[in-house]
Write a protein that holds these residues in place. Structure first.
Motif, mmCIF file in Angstrom:
data_model
loop_
_atom_site.group_PDB
_atom_site.id
_atom_site.type_symbol
_atom_site.label_atom_id
_atom_site.label_comp_id
_atom_site.label_asym_id
_atom_site.label_seq_id
_atom_site.Cartn_x
_atom_site.Cartn_y
_atom_site.Cartn_z
ATOM 1 N N GLU A 1 7.299 -17.845 2.184
ATOM 2 C CA GLU A 1 8.029 -18.981 2.750
ATOM 3 C C GLU A 1 8.287 -20.038 1.668
ATOM 4 O OE1 GLU A 1 5.408 -17.502 4.350
ATOM 5 O OE2 GLU A 1 6.707 -16.476 5.786
ATOM 6 N N VAL A 2 7.311 -20.212 0.769
ATOM 7 C CA VAL A 2 7.492 -21.169 -0.337
ATOM 8 C C VAL A 2 8.705 -20.764 -1.184
ATOM 9 C CG1 VAL A 2 6.473 -21.919 -2.546
ATOM 10 C CG2 VAL A 2 5.114 -22.008 -0.467
ATOM 11 N N ALA A 3 8.823 -19.455 -1.481
ATOM 12 C CA ALA A 3 9.933 -19.000 -2.339
ATOM 13 C C ALA A 3 11.282 -19.232 -1.656
ATOM 14 C CB ALA A 3 9.743 -17.528 -2.689
ATOM 15 N N ILE A 4 11.353 -18.982 -0.339
ATOM 16 C CA ILE A 4 12.625 -19.181 0.393
ATOM 17 C C ILE A 4 13.014 -20.663 0.355
ATOM 18 C CG2 ILE A 4 13.676 -19.153 2.712
ATOM 19 C CD1 ILE A 4 12.046 -16.546 3.207
ATOM 20 N N LEU A 5 12.041 -21.548 0.601
ATOM 21 C CA LEU A 5 12.320 -22.984 0.566
ATOM 22 C C LEU A 5 12.686 -23.441 -0.852
ATOM 23 C CD1 LEU A 5 9.460 -24.521 2.752
ATOM 24 C CD2 LEU A 5 11.897 -24.658 3.212
ATOM 25 N N ALA A 6 11.944 -22.943 -1.844
ATOM 26 C CA ALA A 6 12.190 -23.361 -3.234
ATOM 27 C C ALA A 6 13.610 -22.981 -3.652
ATOM 28 C CB ALA A 6 11.164 -22.729 -4.168
ATOM 29 N N ALA A 7 14.087 -21.816 -3.215
ATOM 30 C CA ALA A 7 15.447 -21.378 -3.579
ATOM 31 C C ALA A 7 16.487 -22.329 -3.008
ATOM 32 C CB ALA A 7 15.685 -19.953 -3.076
ATOM 33 N N ALA A 8 16.238 -22.844 -1.792
ATOM 34 C CA ALA A 8 17.206 -23.756 -1.170
ATOM 35 C C ALA A 8 17.151 -25.139 -1.802
ATOM 36 C CB ALA A 8 16.936 -23.848 0.327
ATOM 37 N N LEU A 9 15.975 -25.537 -2.318
ATOM 38 C CA LEU A 9 15.822 -26.882 -2.877
ATOM 39 C C LEU A 9 16.212 -26.947 -4.353
ATOM 40 C CD1 LEU A 9 12.356 -27.900 -1.340
ATOM 41 C CD2 LEU A 9 14.623 -28.459 -0.471
ATOM 42 N N ALA A 10 16.093 -25.821 -5.079
ATOM 43 C CA ALA A 10 16.227 -25.847 -6.547
ATOM 44 C C ALA A 10 17.526 -26.479 -7.057
ATOM 45 C CB ALA A 10 16.039 -24.449 -7.114
ATOM 46 N N LEU B 1 9.719 -27.504 -9.757
ATOM 47 C CA LEU B 1 9.924 -28.609 -8.813
ATOM 48 C C LEU B 1 10.175 -28.071 -7.409
ATOM 49 C CD1 LEU B 1 12.120 -30.869 -11.089
ATOM 50 C CD2 LEU B 1 10.031 -31.621 -9.974
ATOM 51 N N GLY B 2 10.959 -27.000 -7.323
ATOM 52 C CA GLY B 2 11.244 -26.396 -6.016
ATOM 53 C C GLY B 2 9.968 -25.912 -5.343
ATOM 54 N N VAL B 3 9.092 -25.268 -6.112
ATOM 55 C CA VAL B 3 7.832 -24.764 -5.550
ATOM 56 C C VAL B 3 6.938 -25.932 -5.126
ATOM 57 C CG1 VAL B 3 5.681 -23.558 -6.130
ATOM 58 C CG2 VAL B 3 7.880 -22.552 -6.745
ATOM 59 N N ARG B 4 6.869 -26.958 -5.985
ATOM 60 C CA ARG B 4 6.044 -28.121 -5.635
ATOM 61 C C ARG B 4 6.488 -28.709 -4.293
ATOM 62 N NH1 ARG B 4 7.132 -33.756 -8.503
ATOM 63 N NH2 ARG B 4 9.036 -33.377 -7.329
ATOM 64 N N ASP B 5 7.809 -28.893 -4.143
ATOM 65 C CA ASP B 5 8.297 -29.564 -2.938
ATOM 66 C C ASP B 5 8.283 -28.633 -1.727
ATOM 67 O OD1 ASP B 5 8.481 -31.773 -4.482
ATOM 68 O OD2 ASP B 5 10.589 -31.481 -4.986
ATOM 69 N N ALA B 6 8.480 -27.333 -1.967
ATOM 70 C CA ALA B 6 8.351 -26.375 -0.866
ATOM 71 C C ALA B 6 6.923 -26.422 -0.321
ATOM 72 C CB ALA B 6 8.695 -24.971 -1.357
ATOM 73 N N ARG B 7 5.954 -26.539 -1.216
ATOM 74 C CA ARG B 7 4.554 -26.611 -0.777
ATOM 75 C C ARG B 7 4.273 -27.903 -0.012
ATOM 76 N NH1 ARG B 7 1.385 -24.054 -5.982
ATOM 77 N NH2 ARG B 7 1.859 -21.896 -5.488
ATOM 78 N N TRP B 8 4.965 -28.962 -0.385
ATOM 79 C CA TRP B 8 4.820 -30.239 0.340
ATOM 80 C C TRP B 8 5.282 -30.039 1.779
ATOM 81 C CZ3 TRP B 8 8.110 -33.747 2.765
ATOM 82 C CH2 TRP B 8 7.612 -35.038 2.968
ATOM 83 N N ILE B 9 6.427 -29.367 1.961
ATOM 84 C CA ILE B 9 6.968 -29.128 3.306
ATOM 85 C C ILE B 9 6.032 -28.201 4.092
ATOM 86 C CG2 ILE B 9 8.884 -28.024 4.565
ATOM 87 C CD1 ILE B 9 10.730 -29.076 2.265
ATOM 88 N N VAL C 1 4.679 -31.766 -12.023
ATOM 89 C CA VAL C 1 5.181 -30.435 -11.673
ATOM 90 C C VAL C 1 4.221 -29.314 -12.020
ATOM 91 C CG1 VAL C 1 7.079 -28.832 -12.044
ATOM 92 C CG2 VAL C 1 7.521 -31.229 -11.916
ATOM 93 N N MET C 2 3.189 -29.632 -12.747
ATOM 94 C CA MET C 2 2.240 -28.593 -13.146
ATOM 95 C C MET C 2 1.716 -27.865 -11.903
ATOM 96 S SD MET C 2 0.142 -27.661 -15.716
ATOM 97 C CE MET C 2 -1.510 -26.995 -15.830
#
Ligand SMILES: [Zn+2]
Length: 266
Positions: free
Chosen positions: A186-195, A133-141, A255-256
């Motif tokens: 950048e996706v990983a940094i955002l995903a960590a903050a959102l998870a 979910l974090g990766v999905r939403d990081a990619r949205w941002i 989430v796939m």
């Protein structure tokens, strides 16, 4: 990690999965972990009879990657070996090769290695679901930052130079595989903050949570100016959407992560 793969995928109804579990002497849970595709299909696919164990063969939906050739040749294997890889396992950290769909040398961008360690940490702390979910939403941002409305030129410049360093062709779409590779750190940094938000429903509404500070902190961790250039800051937009309509954003059905076949339910 999956074994070598075929181009066909089998869809089993619930009764067939039960029978497979008995025949293989493996628990259904373990089967689903080893064969993630079992969890993607509906337990009672409408095109299969509900009352007898049934299987339907179709073209494989989950794309697979060629395993790092450095790893396979070391084991004396000359043929390409394909496997489904979850996102945290998609880079061979020994040879620094992105393995899907064909091996791509990413050694010139060590931040991709760091991103893989970040994703593994997220998976350990928040499970596969929280990470996906974090990766999905990081990619949205990230996609919003590449749009004309809230373009962050510092980021787009950084992605252009990373693309040049890795020798990748210019991209046309934000969901293009090479764009996935280039924006991965950048996706990983955002995903960590959102998870944490996916395991704690009050994460963005808790006392003391300040949207402005959260956005500034996250922008600073991406080496961006803490104050967005544009009023349309996608980090703030995302948090507001979650605050007002969190059921939709916690829905694991979408989430796939298609290019890596990360399962949506674990
Ligand atoms: Zn390798």
């Amino acid at each position: 990690m999956g074994a070598t793969l075929l181009t066909k995928e089998a869809v089993l109804n619930g009764l067939a999965v039960e029978r497979l579990a008995i025949m293989s002497s493996l628990s259904e849970e373990r089967l689903r972990r080893s064969l993630p595709a079992l969890s993607w299909s509906h337990p009672y696919p409408p095109y299969l009879p509900a009352n007898i164990p049934s299987v339907y063969m179709s073209a494989a939906k989950a794309p697979s990657g060629v395993i790092c050739r450095g790893c396979t040749t070391r084991r004396g294997i000359t043929a390409d070996v394909r496997a489904h890889l979850a996102l945290p396992d998609i880079v061979c950290l020994q040879h620094r090769v992105w393995q899907s769909p064909a091996p791509c040398d990413v050694s010139a961008a060590p931040e991709i290695d760091r991103a893989q360690h970040t994703l593994r940490r997220i998976r350990r702390l928040h499970g596969n679901r929280g990470m996906s979910l974090g990766v999905r939403d990081a990619r949205w941002i990230i996609a919003a930052w590449t749009s004309n409305v809230c373009r962050e030129s510092e980021l787009t410049d950084r992605w252009h130079s990373r693309r040049a360093v890795l020798g990748l062709v210019p991209w046309h779409r934000s969901d293009d595989l090479s764009a996935r590779i280039v924006t991965h750190p950048e996706v990983a940094i955002l995903a960590a903050a959102l998870a944490p938000n996916y395991t704690d429903p009050t994460y963005f509404t808790r006392t003391g949570f300040q949207l402005r500070r959260f956005s500034a902190y996250l922008r600073a961790s991406l080496d961006l100016n803490p104050i967005p250039h544009s009023m349309n800051d996608p980090i703030r937009a995302f948090v507001r959407i979650v605050q007002s309509n969190r059921a939709r954003w916690r829905d694991p059905k979408s989430v796939m992560i298609t290019e890596t076949a990360t399962p949506r339910c674990t």
